[in-house]
Design an enzyme around this catalytic site. Sequence first.
Site, PDB file in Angstrom:
ATOM      1  N   HIS A   1       0.787  -1.207  -0.014  1.00 18.55           N
ATOM      2  CA  HIS A   1      -0.064  -0.024   0.028  1.00 18.55           C
ATOM      3  C   HIS A   1       0.852   1.347   0.090  1.00 18.55           C
ATOM      4  O   HIS A   1       0.725   2.115  -0.965  1.00 18.55           O
ATOM      5  CB  HIS A   1      -0.945  -0.092   1.276  1.00 18.55           C
ATOM      6  CG  HIS A   1      -1.605   1.061   1.296  1.00 18.55           C
ATOM      7  ND1 HIS A   1      -3.137   1.449   1.084  1.00 18.55           N
ATOM      8  CD2 HIS A   1      -1.547   2.595   2.079  1.00 18.55           C
ATOM      9  CE1 HIS A   1      -3.341   2.444   1.204  1.00 18.55           C
ATOM     10  NE2 HIS A   1      -2.470   3.197   1.795  1.00 18.55           N
ATOM     11  N   GLU A   2       1.756   1.155   0.820  1.00 19.79           N
ATOM     12  CA  GLU A   2       2.511   2.455   1.036  1.00 19.79           C
ATOM     13  C   GLU A   2       3.676   2.414  -0.247  1.00 19.79           C
ATOM     14  O   GLU A   2       3.939   3.596  -0.528  1.00 19.79           O
ATOM     15  CB  GLU A   2       3.703   2.417   2.454  1.00 19.79           C
ATOM     16  CG  GLU A   2       2.859   2.489   3.673  1.00 19.79           C
ATOM     17  CD  GLU A   2       1.621   3.710   3.852  1.00 19.79           C
ATOM     18  OE1 GLU A   2       2.230   4.612   3.033  1.00 19.79           O
ATOM     19  OE2 GLU A   2       0.811   3.687   4.467  1.00 19.79           O
TER      20      GLU A   2
END
Length: 345
Positions: A18-19
């Site tokens: 996600h990051e």
Amino acid sequence: MVKYIVAIILFGVIILFHEWGHFLLAKANGIRVNEFCLGLGPTIVGFTKGETKYSLKLFPIGGACIMEGEDEESDDSRSFQKKSVWARISVVAAGPVFNFILAFLFAVIIIACIGVSKPVIGDVVENSPAQEAGIQAGDEIVKINRKQIHFYQEISMYTLFHDGDPVEVTYERDGARYTTELTPAYDEERGGYLYGVYAAPGYTKLGPGETIVYGVWQVKFWIQYTVRSLEMLVTNQVSFNDLSGPVGIVKTIGDTYEQSLTDGYFYVFLNMLNLGILLSANLGVMNLLPIPALDGGRLVFLVIEAIRGKRISSEKEGMVHFIGLMCLFALMAVIMFNDVRKLFL
């Protein structure tokens, strides 16, 4: 202990991906990234490469891609706030999008390994709604109320989210299509409405092209499952106690790991990937909700800015996100307490 390590690794991979989405789009748009980290709290280990610090934090329940000028004023020409609104939208949206991409990759691996459970009926319960509607073993369900059905899970999901509703079922038999209507019957033993059918055993192997297509449908299934579950929560069809936070998720992953060991490490691998699809799709959906401090809340401000052609005051936006963040922390504390309480029930 091993099961918890596996759970933390899987959870960490999903958060990291996600990051990573935020990170890649930030770099692509020329935004300075000050820190890229996995976990929250004090730094355990870290190093600096170029302008970015890469670190591992103490508590493995989150992560961050900290960009210059993201939440504060900055004179740096490469700060987040100095970029165009569409560049900022792409950076914020990249996190949830990457969660859907990861879920897709996991789905493709599983389908390539074992195939899919086609919506073929293996057996029909005597005197059940399905039998009364004329459905037989060997029939393949292709539609339920005009919703296209691709694999057996979708039949179960439709039953779950449409308790007791009459349905129009389209099925194939010997190359011909038929349509019938049936009303699910309540089963007291199982505590739910059932059609009275069982899936045909085994999985159908697919070619490369179909594997990719079914991977997309699998991700779509879990996105719909998450959205419908949220609808049930909002409408009080499920209780707050059914929610799980990091503690509950880690326990679920650990329990699944232990149960899968009896079938061998190959099935452990597949079951971990299957949980990964659910969790990654879930994280993507949750982050797109228009809640302050989440990606969805930030996107709301950016879309408003794009429409009106003028940025909302950073002080006002910052205050809204701060209040949202405090509310999220309070909610997470309650959910974590509930998770811990359930461990001792």
